[in-house]
Write a protein that holds these residues in place. Structure first.
Motif, PDB file in Angstrom:
ATOM      1  N   MET A 132       0.173  -6.501 -13.969  1.00  0.00           N
ATOM      2  CA  MET A 132      -1.045  -6.968 -13.257  1.00  0.00           C
ATOM      3  C   MET A 132      -1.286  -6.539 -11.997  1.00  0.00           C
ATOM      4  SD  MET A 132      -1.516 -10.722 -14.976  1.00  0.00           S
ATOM      5  CE  MET A 132      -2.846 -11.267 -14.271  1.00  0.00           C
ATOM      6  N   CYS A 133      -0.209  -6.288 -11.186  1.00  0.00           N
ATOM      7  CA  CYS A 133      -0.482  -5.997  -9.736  1.00  0.00           C
ATOM      8  C   CYS A 133      -0.761  -4.521  -9.762  1.00  0.00           C
ATOM      9  CB  CYS A 133       0.688  -6.189  -9.066  1.00  0.00           C
ATOM     10  SG  CYS A 133       0.996  -7.944  -8.696  1.00  0.00           S
ATOM     11  N   ALA A 134       0.047  -3.608 -10.534  1.00  0.00           N
ATOM     12  CA  ALA A 134      -0.246  -2.323 -10.591  1.00  0.00           C
ATOM     13  C   ALA A 134      -1.812  -2.048 -11.077  1.00  0.00           C
ATOM     14  CB  ALA A 134       0.744  -1.718 -11.419  1.00  0.00           C
ATOM     15  N   ALA A 135      -2.165  -2.809 -12.396  1.00  0.00           N
ATOM     16  CA  ALA A 135      -3.452  -2.656 -12.882  1.00  0.00           C
ATOM     17  C   ALA A 135      -4.795  -2.968 -11.771  1.00  0.00           C
ATOM     18  CB  ALA A 135      -3.701  -3.460 -13.982  1.00  0.00           C
ATOM     19  N   LEU A 136      -4.287  -3.901 -11.109  1.00  0.00           N
ATOM     20  CA  LEU A 136      -5.353  -4.249 -10.147  1.00  0.00           C
ATOM     21  C   LEU A 136      -5.514  -3.079  -8.955  1.00  0.00           C
ATOM     22  CD1 LEU A 136      -4.746  -8.284  -9.757  1.00  0.00           C
ATOM     23  CD2 LEU A 136      -7.057  -6.863 -10.422  1.00  0.00           C
ATOM     24  N   LEU A 137      -4.275  -2.695  -8.446  1.00  0.00           N
ATOM     25  CA  LEU A 137      -4.407  -1.640  -7.496  1.00  0.00           C
ATOM     26  C   LEU A 137      -5.066  -0.315  -8.040  1.00  0.00           C
ATOM     27  CD1 LEU A 137      -0.709  -1.570  -6.199  1.00  0.00           C
ATOM     28  CD2 LEU A 137      -2.838  -2.240  -4.885  1.00  0.00           C
ATOM     29  N   VAL A 138      -4.819  -0.083  -9.477  1.00  0.00           N
ATOM     30  CA  VAL A 138      -5.514   1.045  -9.893  1.00  0.00           C
ATOM     31  C   VAL A 138      -7.105   0.888 -10.065  1.00  0.00           C
ATOM     32  CG1 VAL A 138      -5.877   2.763 -12.111  1.00  0.00           C
ATOM     33  CG2 VAL A 138      -3.545   2.054 -11.049  1.00  0.00           C
ATOM     34  N   PHE A 139      -7.336  -0.526 -10.670  1.00  0.00           N
ATOM     35  CA  PHE A 139      -8.741  -0.653 -10.704  1.00  0.00           C
ATOM     36  C   PHE A 139      -9.580  -0.512  -9.128  1.00  0.00           C
ATOM     37  CE2 PHE A 139     -12.102  -4.055 -10.180  1.00  0.00           C
ATOM     38  CZ  PHE A 139     -13.096  -3.637 -11.236  1.00  0.00           C
ATOM     39  N   PHE A 140      -8.759  -1.240  -8.404  1.00  0.00           N
ATOM     40  CA  PHE A 140      -9.579  -1.199  -6.817  1.00  0.00           C
ATOM     41  C   PHE A 140      -9.729   0.366  -6.532  1.00  0.00           C
ATOM     42  CE2 PHE A 140      -8.902  -5.728  -7.022  1.00  0.00           C
ATOM     43  CZ  PHE A 140      -9.929  -6.037  -6.581  1.00  0.00           C
ATOM     44  N   ARG A 141      -8.511   1.050  -6.563  1.00  0.00           N
ATOM     45  CA  ARG A 141      -8.880   2.592  -6.158  1.00  0.00           C
ATOM     46  C   ARG A 141      -9.557   3.261  -6.905  1.00  0.00           C
ATOM     47  NH1 ARG A 141      -3.586   5.350  -7.744  1.00  0.00           N
ATOM     48  NH2 ARG A 141      -4.837   5.676  -9.573  1.00  0.00           N
ATOM     49  N   GLU A 142      -9.774   3.150  -8.123  1.00  0.00           N
ATOM     50  CA  GLU A 142     -10.822   3.908  -9.154  1.00  0.00           C
ATOM     51  C   GLU A 142     -12.249   3.326  -9.071  1.00  0.00           C
ATOM     52  OE1 GLU A 142      -9.936   6.880 -10.352  1.00  0.00           O
ATOM     53  OE2 GLU A 142      -7.551   6.444  -9.598  1.00  0.00           O
ATOM     54  N   ARG A 143     -12.452   2.185  -8.928  1.00  0.00           N
ATOM     55  CA  ARG A 143     -13.632   1.735  -9.193  1.00  0.00           C
ATOM     56  C   ARG A 143     -14.387   0.993  -8.036  1.00  0.00           C
ATOM     57  NH1 ARG A 143     -14.990   3.689 -14.211  1.00  0.00           N
ATOM     58  NH2 ARG A 143     -13.510   3.206 -15.823  1.00  0.00           N
ATOM     59  N   LEU A 144     -13.469   0.649  -6.945  1.00  0.00           N
ATOM     60  CA  LEU A 144     -14.280  -0.139  -5.904  1.00  0.00           C
ATOM     61  C   LEU A 144     -13.866   0.327  -4.594  1.00  0.00           C
ATOM     62  CD1 LEU A 144     -13.391  -3.778  -7.156  1.00  0.00           C
ATOM     63  CD2 LEU A 144     -15.655  -2.706  -6.953  1.00  0.00           C
ATOM     64  N   ASN A 145     -13.506   1.956  -4.469  1.00  0.00           N
ATOM     65  CA  ASN A 145     -12.923   2.372  -3.277  1.00  0.00           C
ATOM     66  C   ASN A 145     -14.346   3.112  -2.742  1.00  0.00           C
ATOM     67  OD1 ASN A 145     -11.599   3.502  -1.480  1.00  0.00           O
ATOM     68  ND2 ASN A 145     -10.711   5.206  -2.638  1.00  0.00           N
ATOM     69  N   LEU A 146     -15.324   2.192  -2.255  1.00  0.00           N
ATOM     70  CA  LEU A 146     -16.680   2.923  -1.688  1.00  0.00           C
ATOM     71  C   LEU A 146     -16.551   2.593  -0.418  1.00  0.00           C
ATOM     72  CD1 LEU A 146     -18.689   1.433  -4.615  1.00  0.00           C
ATOM     73  CD2 LEU A 146     -17.784   3.530  -4.357  1.00  0.00           C
TER      74      LEU A 146
END
Length: 114
Positions: A24-38
């Motif tokens: 879950m930690c890894a998935a959240l890191l990827v999610f924030f990097r890909e979708r919310l890196n604005l």
């Protein structure tokens, strides 16, 4: 037998729980990097993030000791400490990075990438 003790079920549950938590930690890191890196209004704070990471422990411990005499629910104490310590950490990091040039080379995240 899944709740503890010396059984294969408890060992399986402990391993599964750890595996899911790391996933879950890894998935959240990827999610924030890909979708919310604005870029946004808080983007300049990210420049000080490493310095904040290094100084947050003494700041939060100091805040905890300062609030130890307060007779309030622990959640209220945590909220007060967070509302004071987070901006204080970023302010201290900003001052350290701007006022002491040798620390800027070490602590400023963008300088490390150049």
């Amino acid at each position: 037998s899944f709740l503890g003790g010396w059984s294969w079920q408890a060992a399986f549950y402990a391993a599964w729980d750890s595996f899911v938590a790391v996933g879950m930690c890894a998935a959240l890191l990827v999610f924030f990097r890909e979708r919310l890196n604005l870029p946004g209004r808080l983007t300049p704070l990210s420049d000080s993030s490493y310095a904040v990471y290094l100084i947050h422990t003494p700041a939060t411990v100091t805040m905890g000791y300062a609030l130890s005499g307060l007779s309030a629910h622990p959640l209220v104490k945590w909220l007060i400490a967070s509302l004071i310590a987070v901006p204080a950490c970023f302010a201290i990091a900003h001052l350290l990075l701007r006022r002491i040039p040798p620390l800027r080379r070490i602590l400023f995240s963008q300088d490390a990438n150049q």
